[in-house]
Scaffold this motif. Structure first.
Motif, mmCIF file in Angstrom:
data_model
loop_
_atom_site.group_PDB
_atom_site.id
_atom_site.type_symbol
_atom_site.label_atom_id
_atom_site.label_comp_id
_atom_site.label_asym_id
_atom_site.label_seq_id
_atom_site.Cartn_x
_atom_site.Cartn_y
_atom_site.Cartn_z
ATOM 1 N N ILE A 1 0.839 -1.210 0.000
ATOM 2 C CA ILE A 1 0.000 0.000 0.000
ATOM 3 C C ILE A 1 0.868 1.252 0.000
ATOM 4 C CG2 ILE A 1 -1.704 1.330 1.311
ATOM 5 C CD1 ILE A 1 -2.855 -1.277 2.333
ATOM 6 N N GLU A 2 1.939 1.235 0.781
ATOM 7 C CA GLU A 2 2.837 2.398 0.851
ATOM 8 C C GLU A 2 3.506 2.647 -0.499
ATOM 9 O OE1 GLU A 2 3.029 4.599 3.313
ATOM 10 O OE2 GLU A 2 1.396 3.381 4.141
ATOM 11 N N GLU B 1 3.160 5.980 -3.030
ATOM 12 C CA GLU B 1 4.292 6.681 -3.652
ATOM 13 C C GLU B 1 4.077 6.798 -5.154
ATOM 14 O OE1 GLU B 1 7.991 4.818 -2.706
ATOM 15 O OE2 GLU B 1 7.680 4.905 -0.537
ATOM 16 N N ALA B 2 3.603 5.708 -5.766
ATOM 17 C CA ALA B 2 3.343 5.725 -7.209
ATOM 18 C C ALA B 2 2.238 6.717 -7.545
ATOM 19 C CB ALA B 2 2.949 4.325 -7.679
ATOM 20 N N CYS B 3 1.263 6.815 -6.651
ATOM 21 C CA CYS B 3 0.156 7.759 -6.836
ATOM 22 C C CYS B 3 0.679 9.190 -6.828
ATOM 23 C CB CYS B 3 -0.875 7.558 -5.725
ATOM 24 S SG CYS B 3 -2.382 8.544 -5.917
ATOM 25 N N HIS C 1 -7.599 8.807 -3.372
ATOM 26 C CA HIS C 1 -7.629 7.392 -3.751
ATOM 27 C C HIS C 1 -7.389 6.437 -2.582
ATOM 28 C CE1 HIS C 1 -7.744 8.472 -8.011
ATOM 29 N NE2 HIS C 1 -6.832 9.397 -7.727
ATOM 30 N N PHE C 2 -6.817 6.946 -1.485
ATOM 31 C CA PHE C 2 -6.533 6.120 -0.303
ATOM 32 C C PHE C 2 -7.152 6.795 0.916
ATOM 33 C CE2 PHE C 2 -3.248 5.380 -3.409
ATOM 34 C CZ PHE C 2 -2.911 4.040 -3.312
ATOM 35 N N GLU C 3 -8.226 6.242 1.449
ATOM 36 C CA GLU C 3 -8.909 6.845 2.603
ATOM 37 C C GLU C 3 -8.690 5.984 3.850
ATOM 38 O OE1 GLU C 3 -13.378 8.107 4.174
ATOM 39 O OE2 GLU C 3 -13.115 7.292 2.151
ATOM 40 N N LEU D 1 -2.813 0.540 -8.716
ATOM 41 C CA LEU D 1 -1.455 0.803 -8.244
ATOM 42 C C LEU D 1 -0.995 -0.271 -7.248
ATOM 43 C CD1 LEU D 1 -1.584 4.682 -7.697
ATOM 44 C CD2 LEU D 1 -0.593 3.438 -9.627
ATOM 45 N N VAL D 2 -1.917 -0.742 -6.423
ATOM 46 C CA VAL D 2 -1.583 -1.780 -5.444
ATOM 47 C C VAL D 2 -1.149 -3.059 -6.153
ATOM 48 C CG1 VAL D 2 -2.586 -3.366 -3.751
ATOM 49 C CG2 VAL D 2 -2.956 -0.907 -3.515
ATOM 50 N N VAL D 3 -1.940 -3.525 -7.117
ATOM 51 C CA VAL D 3 -1.581 -4.786 -7.783
ATOM 52 C C VAL D 3 -0.335 -4.619 -8.640
ATOM 53 C CG1 VAL D 3 -3.918 -5.748 -7.742
ATOM 54 C CG2 VAL D 3 -3.200 -4.367 -9.703
ATOM 55 N N GLN D 4 -0.082 -3.402 -9.127
ATOM 56 C CA GLN D 4 1.136 -3.166 -9.893
ATOM 57 C C GLN D 4 2.370 -3.301 -9.007
ATOM 58 O OE1 GLN D 4 0.913 -3.482 -12.908
ATOM 59 N NE2 GLN D 4 0.457 -1.640 -14.045
ATOM 60 N N ASN D 5 2.187 -3.063 -7.715
ATOM 61 C CA ASN D 5 3.309 -3.131 -6.776
ATOM 62 C C ASN D 5 3.265 -4.391 -5.904
ATOM 63 O OD1 ASN D 5 4.965 -0.410 -6.771
ATOM 64 N ND2 ASN D 5 2.824 0.148 -7.085
ATOM 65 N N GLY D 6 2.366 -5.318 -6.239
ATOM 66 C CA GLY D 6 2.232 -6.540 -5.471
ATOM 67 C C GLY D 6 3.275 -7.587 -5.838
#
Length: 282
Positions: free
Chosen positions: A47-48, A52-54, A64-66, A94-99
């Motif tokens: 998530i972190e 950063e990507a966001c 996008h992140f609440e 973005l999460v799955v891209q960084n998973g």
């Protein structure tokens, strides 16, 4: 493989929520389970990275992140408030891209959320929706030209250096997206001459599919730090295949079955220039 993809996509949809503003969102805790993370704490670094990507993409993270506190059932049926994050569809992308890329569900998630995000962007773009088919074609073709340049750069970094190398690399992407059809076979299917560029003889839907293939191939080459022509070709083929599988899963028409427009992009550009000259004279 197809059943696995369908199951993953259904899982992503089944945990989709709607917030107080009527916007779709996903619970990070629930998403971590779907993405096969054994514990939520192992998911937090992902998530972190996504945040950063966001930021790097110029988006506002809080859009996008609440951060929330949610009642979660723990041992013996007791409930306890635990921190959670509500994710927008873009945040999920973005999460799955960084998973963890070793997890098959992550690969399916990358395709699913990326395509859905792109579809949502187009659906939300009133200007795009008002465009006529030929105007959409010109817009998408120009966008694809720019992204192909970026794809060439990413492929070059991976070891695809000569014109012949890139032609082979590009053909692998086509074969993945078009169910085994390479550039030559697509030419024949469309009834094109050898000198014609395939991308200049596509409708907006087909161009959009190829744009998605190009952007995702570039991102994957860079993200996975792919090295070697063989691995780059394999990566492009895999991305094309994933895009094709997702189109099928969504009930779309396969690219090779889409109609070929009567006018090429070059013809449309000439018409556009003529119209602009007339406007300038008035």
């Amino acid at each position: 493989m197809e059943n696995k993809i369908n199951t993953d996509h259904q899982s992503f949809e089944s945990i989709r929520q709607t917030n107080e503003q009527g916007q779709e969102c996903w619970s990070a805790r629930q998403l971590s389970k779907v993405l096969a993370y054994s514990e939520y704490r192992h998911f937090l670094p992902v998530i972190e990275k996504a945040k950063e990507a966001c930021t790097h993409s110029g988006q506002v993270v809080s859009d996008h992140f609440e951060e929330i506190l949610e009642m979660v059932i723990i041992g013996s049926g007791a409930k306890r408030k635990l921190p959670d994050v509500l994710l927008s569809r873009y945040a999920c992308y973005l999460v799955v891209q960084n998973g963890d890329p070793s997890k098959p569900v992550i690969a399916n998630g990358q395709t699913y959320f990326a395509l859905q995000t792109r579809r949502q962007e187009l659906a939300d773009d009133e200007a795009f929706k008002q465009l006529k088919e030929n105007e959409k074609r010109l817009l998408l073709r120009n966008e694809l030209k720019e992204h192909n340049k970026q794809l060439i750069d990413a492929a070059a970094d991976a070891g695809v250096t000569t014109d012949r190398d890139f032609a082979i690399f590009q053909n692998h992407g086509y074969r993945g997206l078009y169910g085994g059809l390479g550039a030559k076979a697509i030419h024949q299917r469309k009834g094109l001459k050898k000198s014609h560029k395939i991308l200049d003889h596509m409708g907006s839907t087909e161009l959009a599919a190829n744009l998605f293939r190009a952007t995702q191939a570039e991102e994957k080459l860079r993200r996975d730090e792919v090295k070697g022509k063989s691995q780059a070709n394999k990566t492009h083929y895999q991305v094309g295949t994933k895009v094709r599988e997702t189109i099928k899963d969504l009930g779309g028409t396969m690219p090779e079955d889409l109609p070929t427009p009567e006018n090429s992009i070059k013809q449309l550009e000439k018409q556009q220039k003529k119209q602009q000259k007339k406007i300038n004279k008035t």
